[in-house]
Design a protein around this motif. Sequence first.
Motif, PDB file in Angstrom:
ATOM      1  N   SER A 122       0.834  -1.201   0.000  1.00 23.22           N
ATOM      2  CA  SER A 122       0.000   0.000   0.000  1.00 23.22           C
ATOM      3  C   SER A 122       0.870   1.252   0.000  1.00 23.22           C
ATOM      4  O   SER A 122       0.629   2.189  -0.764  1.00 23.22           O
ATOM      5  CB  SER A 122      -0.928  -0.020   1.216  1.00 23.22           C
ATOM      6  OG  SER A 122      -1.675   1.165   1.294  1.00 23.22           O
ATOM      7  N   ASN A 123       1.899   1.266   0.834  1.00 19.15           N
ATOM      8  CA  ASN A 123       2.807   2.416   0.887  1.00 19.15           C
ATOM      9  C   ASN A 123       3.656   2.536  -0.372  1.00 19.15           C
ATOM     10  O   ASN A 123       3.845   3.631  -0.888  1.00 19.15           O
ATOM     11  CB  ASN A 123       3.711   2.321   2.116  1.00 19.15           C
ATOM     12  CG  ASN A 123       2.963   2.581   3.401  1.00 19.15           C
ATOM     13  OD1 ASN A 123       1.961   3.288   3.426  1.00 19.15           O
ATOM     14  ND2 ASN A 123       3.432   1.977   4.481  1.00 19.15           N
ATOM     15  N   LEU A 149      -6.530  -2.732  -2.832  1.00 12.94           N
ATOM     16  CA  LEU A 149      -5.737  -3.913  -3.192  1.00 12.94           C
ATOM     17  C   LEU A 149      -6.553  -5.190  -3.017  1.00 12.94           C
ATOM     18  O   LEU A 149      -6.519  -6.079  -3.873  1.00 12.94           O
ATOM     19  CB  LEU A 149      -4.468  -3.984  -2.341  1.00 12.94           C
ATOM     20  CG  LEU A 149      -3.418  -2.910  -2.627  1.00 12.94           C
ATOM     21  CD1 LEU A 149      -2.316  -2.951  -1.576  1.00 12.94           C
ATOM     22  CD2 LEU A 149      -2.843  -3.066  -4.014  1.00 12.94           C
ATOM     23  N   VAL A 173      -1.605   2.865  -2.881  1.00 10.01           N
ATOM     24  CA  VAL A 173      -2.948   2.323  -3.092  1.00 10.01           C
ATOM     25  C   VAL A 173      -3.445   1.846  -1.737  1.00 10.01           C
ATOM     26  O   VAL A 173      -2.720   1.160  -1.021  1.00 10.01           O
ATOM     27  CB  VAL A 173      -2.924   1.123  -4.085  1.00 10.01           C
ATOM     28  CG1 VAL A 173      -4.297   0.509  -4.233  1.00 10.01           C
ATOM     29  CG2 VAL A 173      -2.382   1.554  -5.425  1.00 10.01           C
ATOM     30  N   LYS A 174      -4.654   2.209  -1.402  1.00 13.34           N
ATOM     31  CA  LYS A 174      -5.193   1.818  -0.099  1.00 13.34           C
ATOM     32  C   LYS A 174      -5.381   0.305  -0.011  1.00 13.34           C
ATOM     33  O   LYS A 174      -5.608  -0.369  -1.018  1.00 13.34           O
ATOM     34  CB  LYS A 174      -6.510   2.529   0.151  1.00 13.34           C
ATOM     35  CG  LYS A 174      -6.330   4.039   0.232  1.00 13.34           C
ATOM     36  CD  LYS A 174      -7.502   4.680   0.899  1.00 13.34           C
ATOM     37  CE  LYS A 174      -7.320   6.172   0.943  1.00 13.34           C
ATOM     38  NZ  LYS A 174      -6.715   6.645   2.153  1.00 13.34           N
ATOM     39  N   ASP A 175      -5.294  -0.199   1.214  1.00 11.38           N
ATOM     40  CA  ASP A 175      -5.418  -1.642   1.456  1.00 11.38           C
ATOM     41  C   ASP A 175      -6.704  -2.217   0.875  1.00 11.38           C
ATOM     42  O   ASP A 175      -6.687  -3.266   0.237  1.00 11.38           O
ATOM     43  CB  ASP A 175      -5.395  -1.946   2.959  1.00 11.38           C
ATOM     44  CG  ASP A 175      -4.092  -1.582   3.630  1.00 11.38           C
ATOM     45  OD1 ASP A 175      -3.197  -1.030   2.966  1.00 11.38           O
ATOM     46  OD2 ASP A 175      -3.970  -1.862   4.832  1.00 11.38           O
TER      47      ASP A 175
END
Length: 115
Positions: free
Chosen positions: A24-25, A34, A29-31
């Motif tokens: 994510s980092n 994903l 992209v937000k968890d």
Amino acid sequence: MNENGREDQAVLPNKRYFTIGEVSNLCQVKDHVLRYWEKEIPALNPKRRRGRRYYQREDVYLIREIQALMQEGYTLEGARQKLQGRSSVPQDTPQTQAIRQAVAELEKVVEVLKE
């Protein structure tokens, strides 16, 4: 970028597996995005151990490819199809129209020959 259109591996930490938080980092992209992409794109399939996801380097590169396609204007479905090697929208070009017409004419010839 290298010859595959991917960013160099040096950009990623020298690890074999990455957690969803790390990916994510790395990819911004937000968890939850994903996790959704995993459901929609079969090629994105991280390993799971003890209820946790572990992404490999290829998964991170795939996520970056998905991001790039979506920035180009593809929908997630279009990106999935593009990654599978298919066009996201069937194209009705003059060539495809000519092929369809030729096929129709050949089918008529076959019917005449069968008589």
